[in-house]
Design a protein around this motif. Structure first.
Motif, PDB file in Angstrom:
ATOM      1  N   TYR A 159       0.822  -1.224   0.000  1.00 26.79           N
ATOM      2  CA  TYR A 159       0.000   0.000   0.000  1.00 26.79           C
ATOM      3  C   TYR A 159       0.853   1.270   0.000  1.00 26.79           C
ATOM      4  CZ  TYR A 159       1.203  -1.373   4.731  1.00 26.79           C
ATOM      5  OH  TYR A 159       1.904  -1.822   5.813  1.00 26.79           O
ATOM      6  N   SER A 199      10.724   7.299   9.776  1.00 28.68           N
ATOM      7  CA  SER A 199      11.411   7.086   8.492  1.00 28.68           C
ATOM      8  C   SER A 199      10.971   5.760   7.897  1.00 28.68           C
ATOM      9  CB  SER A 199      12.931   7.040   8.710  1.00 28.68           C
ATOM     10  OG  SER A 199      13.272   5.864   9.411  1.00 28.68           O
ATOM     11  N   ARG A 251       2.889   0.374  13.849  1.00 26.14           N
ATOM     12  CA  ARG A 251       1.606  -0.285  13.603  1.00 26.14           C
ATOM     13  C   ARG A 251       1.801  -1.750  13.259  1.00 26.14           C
ATOM     14  NH1 ARG A 251      -1.479   3.765   9.467  1.00 26.14           N
ATOM     15  NH2 ARG A 251      -2.584   5.043  11.005  1.00 26.14           N
ATOM     16  N   GLU A 253      -0.394  -2.993  11.320  1.00 25.76           N
ATOM     17  CA  GLU A 253      -0.954  -2.809   9.957  1.00 25.76           C
ATOM     18  C   GLU A 253      -2.245  -3.593   9.689  1.00 25.76           C
ATOM     19  OE1 GLU A 253       0.462  -0.302   8.813  1.00 25.76           O
ATOM     20  OE2 GLU A 253       2.621  -0.375   9.093  1.00 25.76           O
ATOM     21  N   ARG A 272       6.253  -9.044  13.013  1.00 26.37           N
ATOM     22  CA  ARG A 272       5.835  -7.680  13.391  1.00 26.37           C
ATOM     23  C   ARG A 272       5.409  -7.660  14.868  1.00 26.37           C
ATOM     24  NH1 ARG A 272       6.901  -2.858  10.733  1.00 26.37           N
ATOM     25  NH2 ARG A 272       5.376  -1.324  11.343  1.00 26.37           N
ATOM     26  N   LEU A 291      -4.367  -0.278   9.407  1.00 32.04           N
ATOM     27  CA  LEU A 291      -4.988   0.479   8.318  1.00 32.04           C
ATOM     28  C   LEU A 291      -6.447   0.063   8.214  1.00 32.04           C
ATOM     29  CD1 LEU A 291      -1.951   0.011   6.029  1.00 32.04           C
ATOM     30  CD2 LEU A 291      -2.986   2.243   6.410  1.00 32.04           C
ATOM     31  N   PRO A 321      -7.151   5.511   7.728  1.00 30.71           N
ATOM     32  CA  PRO A 321      -7.592   4.898   6.470  1.00 30.71           C
ATOM     33  C   PRO A 321      -6.438   4.522   5.555  1.00 30.71           C
ATOM     34  CG  PRO A 321      -7.852   7.280   6.373  1.00 30.71           C
ATOM     35  CD  PRO A 321      -7.442   6.958   7.788  1.00 30.71           C
ATOM     36  N   ILE A 323      -5.128   4.795   1.970  1.00 36.60           N
ATOM     37  CA  ILE A 323      -5.369   5.704   0.838  1.00 36.60           C
ATOM     38  C   ILE A 323      -4.536   5.190  -0.337  1.00 36.60           C
ATOM     39  CG2 ILE A 323      -5.169   8.086  -0.007  1.00 36.60           C
ATOM     40  CD1 ILE A 323      -5.540   9.054   2.837  1.00 36.60           C
TER      41      ILE A 323
HETATM   42  N1  SAH Z   1       8.970   2.355   8.748  1.00 36.43           N
HETATM   43  C1  SAH Z   1       8.056   2.685   9.813  1.00 36.43           C
HETATM   44  C2  SAH Z   1       7.090   3.783   9.419  1.00 36.43           C
HETATM   45  C3  SAH Z   1       6.242   3.416   8.251  1.00 36.43           C
HETATM   46  S1  SAH Z   1       5.349   4.708   7.472  1.00 36.43           S
HETATM   47  C4  SAH Z   1       7.347   1.426  10.261  1.00 36.43           C
HETATM   48  O1  SAH Z   1       7.541   0.383   9.635  1.00 36.43           O
HETATM   49  O2  SAH Z   1       6.655   1.450  11.260  1.00 36.43           O
HETATM   50  C5  SAH Z   1       4.106   5.006   8.671  1.00 36.43           C
HETATM   51  C6  SAH Z   1       2.760   4.411   8.385  1.00 36.43           C
HETATM   52  O3  SAH Z   1       2.215   4.904   7.188  1.00 36.43           O
HETATM   53  C7  SAH Z   1       2.711   2.914   8.199  1.00 36.43           C
HETATM   54  O4  SAH Z   1       2.715   2.245   9.424  1.00 36.43           O
HETATM   55  C8  SAH Z   1       1.426   2.705   7.399  1.00 36.43           C
HETATM   56  O5  SAH Z   1       0.375   2.223   8.209  1.00 36.43           O
HETATM   57  C9  SAH Z   1       1.093   4.114   6.865  1.00 36.43           C
HETATM   58  N2  SAH Z   1       0.866   4.086   5.416  1.00 36.43           N
HETATM   59  C10 SAH Z   1       1.707   3.653   4.475  1.00 36.43           C
HETATM   60  N3  SAH Z   1       1.107   3.695   3.262  1.00 36.43           N
HETATM   61  C11 SAH Z   1      -0.150   4.166   3.459  1.00 36.43           C
HETATM   62  C12 SAH Z   1      -1.268   4.414   2.606  1.00 36.43           C
HETATM   63  N4  SAH Z   1      -1.224   4.178   1.303  1.00 36.43           N
HETATM   64  N5  SAH Z   1      -2.404   4.897   3.168  1.00 36.43           N
HETATM   65  C13 SAH Z   1      -2.453   5.151   4.475  1.00 36.43           C
HETATM   66  N6  SAH Z   1      -1.443   4.927   5.339  1.00 36.43           N
HETATM   67  C14 SAH Z   1      -0.300   4.427   4.836  1.00 36.43           C
END
Ligand code: SAH
Length: 431
Positions: A159, A199, A251, A253, A272, A291, A321, A323
């Motif tokens: 995603y 990050s 998360r 996820e 995880r 998510l 959400p 996205i």
């Molecule tokens: N590398 C870190 C941070 C990830 S980015 C980690 O692994 O925890 C932070 C968050 O962005 C992710 O945990 C994910 O839930 C969210 N994210 C990533 N792509 C997304 C999308 N398309 N829509 C909504 N949230 C998203």
């Protein structure tokens, strides 16, 4: 600018202190300072983040005094619960009634609420969630700042726009001095008491560099540090805690292991979750979630995620959400409606009356009114984006992120105005 109210130390038992705020007592853990009864401190996330001079504290308290009670009054007024809808379903009302006393609701009951399409029921659900938030947590609303310091990522979350599979994205990584500058500004100029360092899973960022960064932040700027850097070697997390980080935003996820495997070809749900257990064992404050609206995710699975996060003992929930991003394998799918996510957050508040619930930027990106609506429906935490404007668009996890084009000064002004209008204090008094 101030995101925390100074508290007066009333008693000290080992590393646990009791802090008084205008007659309200809260507990906080003190890992960093030499404290005596009568000292003034700032607490954040249940930890003492700063000891402050008595004269400074009294000056700040003076400006807060009237506002503190005014905001509370507004909040109590706005969160009062009354039912002006006589024809609601009895089964629905039974669930709502129990929840208002802080009794936990079952999976089946939560699902009944999440699946409701009746506007009257949904209205009562949001009001009940707001009532419960006020009753059990009061009017404090955390305002944290997030710095997205690198969009380089070795993972391939299906995603996510910064996945390594997205070869069209320009990559960036801020140097530690640049990050230190942003943090110093956030803390000293703008008054932030909690920051998130986020990050991608960036192997070019050495663990020692992040640990060095945490130490420097602790030395230069009194602030509560959240890490959100994903899956790194396990030893890193103990070292980061020793260096002064006290929370992780990580998360899971989705708690559906089949769905997890489909979306994360590089990892597994088991792995995880092992990280989350490690964080708890080390002593971190945990912010986690999933998510909402992922392709193939049913409403049952959203409730599973809520129950899972509660059982995990999350201090803060981060549910937002999905996205769709155009440069990912999920580009052809739809985002859920903001209404569905708002409904879900209210159900979460009924599942856990005590946890902090974050309004995610992703939700705000679906609907500019969503921050207010979520705060009026059980949520009590927001995050402002501190990423320097030259880079913020490159942290492209999903398109059209809210607030990326708003300066931090304006983000702060907007947040404070909103919080004031709904009677919330932009502070975190601890537990
Ligand atoms: N590398 C870190 C941070 C990830 S980015 C980690 O692994 O925890 C932070 C968050 O962005 C992710 O945990 C994910 O839930 C969210 N994210 C990533 N792509 C997304 C999308 N398309 N829509 C909504 N949230 C998203």
């Amino acid at each position: 600018m101030c995101y925390a109210i100074p508290g007066n130390v009333k008693s000290i038992t080992g590393d646990l202190i009791t802090v008084d705020y205008f007659g309200e007592e809260r507990k906080a853990r003190n890992d960093f300072y030499d404290l005596q009864v009568g000292d003034y401190v700032y607490a954040q996330g249940g930890f003492v983040v700063q000891k402050i001079d008595e004269r400074d504290a009294e000056e700040i308290l003076d400006t807060w005094k009237e506002l503190f009670f005014e905001l509370k009054e507004t909040d109590v007024k706005l969160s009062r619960l009354y039912n002006d809808k006589p024809n609601l379903d009895k089964n629905f009302l039974k669930i709502i009634d129990r929840a208002t006393y802080g009794k936990s609701i079952s999976h089946q009951e939560a699902l009944r609420l999440l699946l409701s399409e009746d506007p009257d029921e949904i209205d009562v659900l949001h009001k009940t969630a707001n009532f419960i938030r006020q009753k059990f947590l009061g009017n404090a609303c955390c305002v944290h700042g997030i710095i997205e310091f690198s969009n380089i990522c070795k993972s391939q979350c299906a995603y996510c726009g910064i996945s390594s599979s997205n070869t069209t994205l320009k990559r960036f990584s801020l140097g530690t001095d640049e990050i230190l500058g942003v943090v110093a500004d956030a803390v000293k100029r703008f008054g932030f008491k909690g920051i998130v360092l986020q990050s991608g899973e960036d192997p070019s960022y050495k663990s020692e560099d992040i640990i060095g960064l945490i130490k420097k932040i602790r030395n230069n700027s009194p602030v509560f540090i959240f890490l959100s850097v994903g899956e790194r070697e396990e030893a890193f997390y103990q070292k980061a805690f020793d260096a002064g980080a006290r929370a992780v935003l990580f998360r899971f996820e989705t708690s559906d292991s089949n769905l997890y495997s489909k979306l994360h070809p590089h990892s597994s749900l088991e792995k995880r979750i092992r990280y989350l257990e490690l964080f708890k064992d080390i002593g971190y404050i945990i912010a986690s979630g999933s998510l909402i609206g992922l392709p193939g995710q049913k409403a049952e699975s959203v409730i599973d995620d809520f129950m899972f996060a509660k059982d995990l003992g999350c201090d803060m929930y981060s549910f937002g959400p999905f996205i769709p991003h155009p440069d990912t394998p999920l580009s052809g799918h739809d985002a859920p409606s903001a209404e569905y996510v708002l409904k879900a957050l209210s159900v979460l508040r009924l599942i856990d009356p005590y946890g902090k619930i974050l309004v995610t930027t992703a939700l705000e990106s679906l609907n500019p009114q969503a921050r207010r609506m979520a705060l009026m429906g059980g949520a009590n935490s927001i995050m402002l984006n501190l990423t320097p404007k030259d880079y913020v668009n490159l942290y492209d996890i999903y398109p059209n992120r809210a607030t990326v084009d708003v300066s931090i000064e304006n983000q702060i002004a907007d947040a404070l105005q909103l919080l004031k209008s709904i009677g919330r204090a932009p502070t975190d008094l601890g537990i």
